[in-house]
Scaffold this motif. Structure first.
Motif, PDB file in Angstrom:
ATOM      1  N   LEU A 273      29.542 -18.495 -60.649  1.00  0.00           N
ATOM      2  CA  LEU A 273      28.576 -19.076 -59.698  1.00  0.00           C
ATOM      3  C   LEU A 273      27.264 -18.296 -59.599  1.00  0.00           C
ATOM      4  O   LEU A 273      26.188 -18.889 -59.688  1.00  0.00           O
ATOM      5  N   PRO A 274      27.299 -16.981 -59.437  1.00  0.00           N
ATOM      6  CA  PRO A 274      26.019 -16.267 -59.355  1.00  0.00           C
ATOM      7  C   PRO A 274      25.160 -16.455 -60.607  1.00  0.00           C
ATOM      8  O   PRO A 274      23.945 -16.578 -60.501  1.00  0.00           O
ATOM      9  N   GLU A 275      25.778 -16.531 -61.775  1.00  0.00           N
ATOM     10  CA  GLU A 275      24.991 -16.702 -63.005  1.00  0.00           C
ATOM     11  C   GLU A 275      24.280 -18.051 -63.026  1.00  0.00           C
ATOM     12  O   GLU A 275      23.100 -18.139 -63.341  1.00  0.00           O
ATOM     13  N   VAL A 276      25.028 -19.101 -62.694  1.00  0.00           N
ATOM     14  CA  VAL A 276      24.430 -20.439 -62.719  1.00  0.00           C
ATOM     15  C   VAL A 276      23.366 -20.545 -61.619  1.00  0.00           C
ATOM     16  O   VAL A 276      22.287 -21.107 -61.827  1.00  0.00           O
ATOM     17  N   LEU A 277      23.651 -19.983 -60.460  1.00  0.00           N
ATOM     18  CA  LEU A 277      22.674 -20.033 -59.361  1.00  0.00           C
ATOM     19  C   LEU A 277      21.412 -19.240 -59.691  1.00  0.00           C
ATOM     20  O   LEU A 277      20.302 -19.662 -59.376  1.00  0.00           O
ATOM     21  N   LYS A 278      21.584 -18.102 -60.326  1.00  0.00           N
ATOM     22  CA  LYS A 278      20.406 -17.301 -60.682  1.00  0.00           C
ATOM     23  C   LYS A 278      19.487 -18.089 -61.610  1.00  0.00           C
ATOM     24  O   LYS A 278      18.270 -18.071 -61.457  1.00  0.00           O
ATOM     25  N   ASN A 279      20.088 -18.786 -62.570  1.00  0.00           N
ATOM     26  CA  ASN A 279      19.275 -19.590 -63.489  1.00  0.00           C
ATOM     27  C   ASN A 279      18.507 -20.677 -62.738  1.00  0.00           C
ATOM     28  O   ASN A 279      17.335 -20.907 -63.003  1.00  0.00           O
ATOM     29  N   ALA A 280      19.200 -21.352 -61.807  1.00  0.00           N
ATOM     30  CA  ALA A 280      18.562 -22.435 -61.060  1.00  0.00           C
ATOM     31  C   ALA A 280      17.420 -21.887 -60.202  1.00  0.00           C
ATOM     32  O   ALA A 280      16.335 -22.467 -60.142  1.00  0.00           O
ATOM     33  N   VAL A 281      17.663 -20.748 -59.565  1.00  0.00           N
ATOM     34  CA  VAL A 281      16.639 -20.147 -58.709  1.00  0.00           C
ATOM     35  C   VAL A 281      15.443 -19.703 -59.553  1.00  0.00           C
ATOM     36  O   VAL A 281      14.293 -19.975 -59.220  1.00  0.00           O
ATOM     37  N   ARG A 282      15.740 -19.062 -60.670  1.00  0.00           N
ATOM     38  CA  ARG A 282      14.650 -18.591 -61.524  1.00  0.00           C
ATOM     39  C   ARG A 282      13.792 -19.771 -61.999  1.00  0.00           C
ATOM     40  O   ARG A 282      12.559 -19.730 -61.930  1.00  0.00           O
ATOM     41  N   ALA A 283      14.440 -20.835 -62.482  1.00  0.00           N
ATOM     42  CA  ALA A 283      13.692 -21.992 -62.986  1.00  0.00           C
ATOM     43  C   ALA A 283      12.836 -22.587 -61.869  1.00  0.00           C
ATOM     44  O   ALA A 283      11.675 -22.936 -62.074  1.00  0.00           O
ATOM     45  N   THR A 284      13.415 -22.689 -60.676  1.00  0.00           N
ATOM     46  CA  THR A 284      12.682 -23.269 -59.544  1.00  0.00           C
ATOM     47  C   THR A 284      11.460 -22.418 -59.199  1.00  0.00           C
ATOM     48  O   THR A 284      10.354 -22.930 -59.063  1.00  0.00           O
ATOM     49  N   VAL A 285      11.672 -21.126 -59.080  1.00  0.00           N
ATOM     50  CA  VAL A 285      10.568 -20.242 -58.701  1.00  0.00           C
ATOM     51  C   VAL A 285       9.494 -20.228 -59.788  1.00  0.00           C
ATOM     52  O   VAL A 285       8.307 -20.366 -59.508  1.00  0.00           O
ATOM     53  N   GLU A 286       9.919 -20.107 -61.036  1.00  0.00           N
ATOM     54  CA  GLU A 286       8.935 -19.973 -62.118  1.00  0.00           C
ATOM     55  C   GLU A 286       8.180 -21.263 -62.406  1.00  0.00           C
ATOM     56  O   GLU A 286       7.093 -21.232 -62.970  1.00  0.00           O
ATOM     57  N   SER A 287       8.757 -22.399 -62.043  1.00  0.00           N
ATOM     58  CA  SER A 287       8.046 -23.644 -62.333  1.00  0.00           C
ATOM     59  C   SER A 287       7.195 -24.105 -61.144  1.00  0.00           C
ATOM     60  O   SER A 287       6.585 -25.163 -61.197  1.00  0.00           O
ATOM     61  N   HIS A 288       7.182 -23.331 -60.083  1.00  0.00           N
ATOM     62  CA  HIS A 288       6.332 -23.657 -58.933  1.00  0.00           C
ATOM     63  C   HIS A 288       5.476 -22.453 -58.591  1.00  0.00           C
ATOM     64  O   HIS A 288       6.014 -21.404 -58.262  1.00  0.00           O
ATOM     65  N   ALA A 364      19.263  -3.850 -55.877  1.00  0.00           N
ATOM     66  CA  ALA A 364      18.688  -5.099 -56.347  1.00  0.00           C
ATOM     67  C   ALA A 364      19.765  -6.070 -56.801  1.00  0.00           C
ATOM     68  O   ALA A 364      19.487  -7.225 -57.074  1.00  0.00           O
ATOM     69  N   GLY A 365      21.005  -5.598 -56.884  1.00  0.00           N
ATOM     70  CA  GLY A 365      22.125  -6.476 -57.205  1.00  0.00           C
ATOM     71  C   GLY A 365      22.176  -6.933 -58.641  1.00  0.00           C
ATOM     72  O   GLY A 365      22.623  -8.015 -58.942  1.00  0.00           O
ATOM     73  N   GLY A 366      21.706  -6.141 -59.558  1.00  0.00           N
ATOM     74  CA  GLY A 366      21.790  -6.503 -60.972  1.00  0.00           C
ATOM     75  C   GLY A 366      20.615  -7.365 -61.373  1.00  0.00           C
ATOM     76  O   GLY A 366      19.823  -7.789 -60.552  1.00  0.00           O
ATOM     77  N   PRO A 367      20.484  -7.612 -62.666  1.00  0.00           N
ATOM     78  CA  PRO A 367      19.304  -8.322 -63.151  1.00  0.00           C
ATOM     79  C   PRO A 367      19.346  -9.802 -62.835  1.00  0.00           C
ATOM     80  O   PRO A 367      20.406 -10.391 -62.703  1.00  0.00           O
ATOM     81  N   MET A 368      18.195 -10.389 -62.717  1.00  0.00           N
ATOM     82  CA  MET A 368      18.072 -11.812 -62.456  1.00  0.00           C
ATOM     83  C   MET A 368      18.340 -12.578 -63.754  1.00  0.00           C
ATOM     84  O   MET A 368      18.922 -13.636 -63.765  1.00  0.00           O
ATOM     85  N   HIS A 369      17.898 -12.034 -64.848  1.00  0.00           N
ATOM     86  CA  HIS A 369      18.032 -12.710 -66.143  1.00  0.00           C
ATOM     87  C   HIS A 369      17.705 -11.706 -67.230  1.00  0.00           C
ATOM     88  O   HIS A 369      17.314 -10.586 -66.941  1.00  0.00           O
ATOM     89  N   GLY A 370      17.839 -12.122 -68.469  1.00  0.00           N
ATOM     90  CA  GLY A 370      17.323 -11.269 -69.517  1.00  0.00           C
ATOM     91  C   GLY A 370      18.220 -11.028 -70.716  1.00  0.00           C
ATOM     92  O   GLY A 370      17.727 -10.761 -71.790  1.00  0.00           O
ATOM     93  N   PHE A 371      19.549 -11.118 -70.552  1.00  0.00           N
ATOM     94  CA  PHE A 371      20.409 -10.861 -71.700  1.00  0.00           C
ATOM     95  C   PHE A 371      20.787 -12.138 -72.432  1.00  0.00           C
ATOM     96  O   PHE A 371      21.319 -12.091 -73.526  1.00  0.00           O
ATOM     97  N   GLY A 372      20.567 -13.265 -71.780  1.00  0.00           N
ATOM     98  CA  GLY A 372      21.019 -14.510 -72.374  1.00  0.00           C
ATOM     99  C   GLY A 372      22.532 -14.559 -72.493  1.00  0.00           C
ATOM    100  O   GLY A 372      23.090 -15.114 -73.434  1.00  0.00           O
ATOM    101  N   PHE A 373      23.227 -13.990 -71.529  1.00  0.00           N
ATOM    102  CA  PHE A 373      24.682 -13.980 -71.541  1.00  0.00           C
ATOM    103  C   PHE A 373      25.280 -14.831 -70.428  1.00  0.00           C
ATOM    104  O   PHE A 373      26.464 -15.131 -70.437  1.00  0.00           O
ATOM    105  N   GLY A 374      24.438 -15.186 -69.460  1.00  0.00           N
ATOM    106  CA  GLY A 374      24.936 -15.895 -68.278  1.00  0.00           C
ATOM    107  C   GLY A 374      25.661 -17.181 -68.622  1.00  0.00           C
ATOM    108  O   GLY A 374      26.831 -17.367 -68.260  1.00  0.00           O
ATOM    109  N   LEU A 375      24.997 -18.069 -69.338  1.00  0.00           N
ATOM    110  CA  LEU A 375      25.601 -19.369 -69.622  1.00  0.00           C
ATOM    111  C   LEU A 375      26.762 -19.304 -70.617  1.00  0.00           C
ATOM    112  O   LEU A 375      27.823 -19.851 -70.340  1.00  0.00           O
ATOM    113  N   PRO A 376      26.586 -18.658 -71.784  1.00  0.00           N
ATOM    114  CA  PRO A 376      27.716 -18.653 -72.715  1.00  0.00           C
ATOM    115  C   PRO A 376      28.960 -17.982 -72.131  1.00  0.00           C
ATOM    116  O   PRO A 376      30.086 -18.454 -72.343  1.00  0.00           O
TER     117      PRO A 376
END
Ligand code: ADP
Ligand code: MG
Length: 417
Positions: A273-288, A364-376
């Motif tokens: 859940l945190p991985e999928v949520l982080k992606n959604a939050v990042r996409a939302t923030v970065e596209s606005h 900071a609770g770990g990285p928001m993104h960056g390894f490309g490991f969240g989804l796989p």
């Protein structure tokens, strides 16, 4: 590459036990000069420990044995009576089972292409597995309560030592994957290593939790898990990480079967859940852009639970995933986060938050993104739990991620841990 093998291997020989990535890398970079001047004693140690990577008859013997995987209901009902005999039996099962599982993983490390296998970070993980194998395999046969207590203490230590394995594999493969022609091979290795690790951690955690007898829990199984609470916990965690990184967070709204209660294991959910949520939050923030601050569109989380499975849909309005990247989003090490602004270049955080088991909580609770490991990794975990993770993107609008997981008490639950 040979030098790296040597260096890291001899570091392991001198090591006082725990081997962490930070220490390994800083050792490799800062002590180089000092190391060249090493004595014959350390050269001898070096030779010995390099041999330790392939002269391991015990590993080979164990790897040939079959693993005994349990159904969740077997785990649930065997744990019912929380008496000493159960805990003892549980420890005896682990004592037989864990070395076999770990040995199979060690063989897989050996089967990696040379250029990958001798990457210092990957070699560090390989060595961690060898060490765990040797400790667990040489542990005296568990007969008494006291043996069980000692074994459990060791097990707990090992779980902590292996905390950063996922991050280390992500970092290691990022370094050397450009040398790999065969993508299939990487996928197979990582899917198997990561899900096997999840299984081992669930079993070990289950045993350790059995001894605690928490109300509502049988080991790691929450017999009346409120799905809403588990999701909310991940939402709070991700909001905190995002607040720290971006200074703004979209609202996370929950709907559907919000009152669903059923027995389940929280551990995999606390990873996925945190991985999928982080992606959604990042996409939302970065596209606005920031000037639209008041108008960050919310992320909708919808829950459905039926007799067979439960489904969590995470829907964002972060612009979606471009057509040409759709297939790649689920590849290991694929990320659209560029290296400089990625949170992972420091290697400080972890890919996974390890919310439940953090020994060194990172503010900071770990990285928001960056390894490309969240989804796989999340998909591999979901499949290991007899479920699936699917992505639907509406290019230009947003992304929906569907996480489906089988109930552990459903007649069709066919997966084993
Ligand atoms: P990371 O987050 O480290 O980049 P992931 O495996 O979690 O790795 O995601 C891989 C890539 O997939 C991301 O870099 C991003 O480009 C894309 N992606 C994942 N989820 C979304 C989403 N909800 N919206 C848009 N793009 C996404
Ligand atoms: Mg991610």
């Amino acid at each position: 590459p040979t030098m790296s093998v040597m260096r890291i291997a001899s570091f392991g020989a001198q090591g006082r036990g725990r081997l962490s990535l930070q220490r390994t890398t800083s050792f490799l970079s800062s002590n180089r000069v000092e190391y060249r001047a090493s004595t014959t004693t350390s050269e001898r140690e070096r030779a010995k420990s390099v041999a330790a990577f392939y002269n391991q008859p015990a590993v080979e013997a164990a790897a040939k044995k079959r693993t005994v995987r349990l159904t969740p209901s077997a785990i649930l009902y065997h744990g019912r009576t929380d008496d000493e005999a159960t805990t003892l039996k549980s420890a005896q099962y682990l004592q037989k089972e864990l070395p076999v599982r770990i040995a199979k993983r060690i063989i897989a490390f050996r089967d990696l292409p040379f250029i990958v296998g001798c990457n210092p970070i990957i070699l560090g993980v390989h060595e961690l597995y060898l060490r765990a194998f040797n400790i667990l395999n040489s542990f005296e046969t568990i007969k008494t309560r006291e043996d069980e207590v000692n074994y459990s203490r060791k097990l707990k230590e090992l779980l902590e030592d292996h905390q950063n394995v996922v991050t280390n594999l992500a970092a290691g493969f990022r370094e050397c994957r450009r040398h790999i022609q065969n993508e299939e091979l990487v996928v197979r290795f990582l899917d198997k290593t990561l899900t096997s690790r999840l299984g081992i951690r669930m079993l070990a955690q289950h045993h350790l939790s059995l001894r605690e007898s928490k109300p509502n829990y049988v080991g790691i199984i929450n017999v009346a898990m409120k799905l809403k609470e588990v999701i909310e916990r991940s939402c709070q965690f991700v909001s905190r990480v995002a607040e720290h990184k971006y200074g703004r967070v979209p609202q996370l709204k929950l709907s559907g079967h919000v009152n669903a209660v059923f027995p389940y294991i929280e551990l995999p959910l606390d990873y996925i859940l945190p991985e999928v949520l982080k992606n959604a939050v990042r996409a939302t923030v970065e596209s606005h852009s920031e000037f639209e601050m008041m108008r960050l569109p919310p992320i909708h989380i919808t829950i459905a639970s039926n007799e067979i499975d439960f489904i969590i849909r995470i829907s964002d309005r972060g612009g979606g995933i471009p057509h040409h990247l759709m297939d790649r989003a689920l590849e290991y090490n694929f990320t659209t986060a560029n290296e400089e602004n990625s949170d992972s270049t420091q290697l400080e955080g972890r890919v996974f938050s390890d919310m439940m088991e953090a020994v060194n909580p990172n503010p900071a609770g770990g990285p928001m993104h960056g390894f490309g490991f969240g989804l796989p990794t999340s998909r591999a975990y979901a499949e290991y739990m007899g479920g699936s993770l699917e992505i639907q993107a509406m290019q230009g609008i947003g992304t929906d991620v569907y996480l489906r997981l089988k109930h552990i008490n459903s007649p069709s639950a066919s997966f084993r841990i």
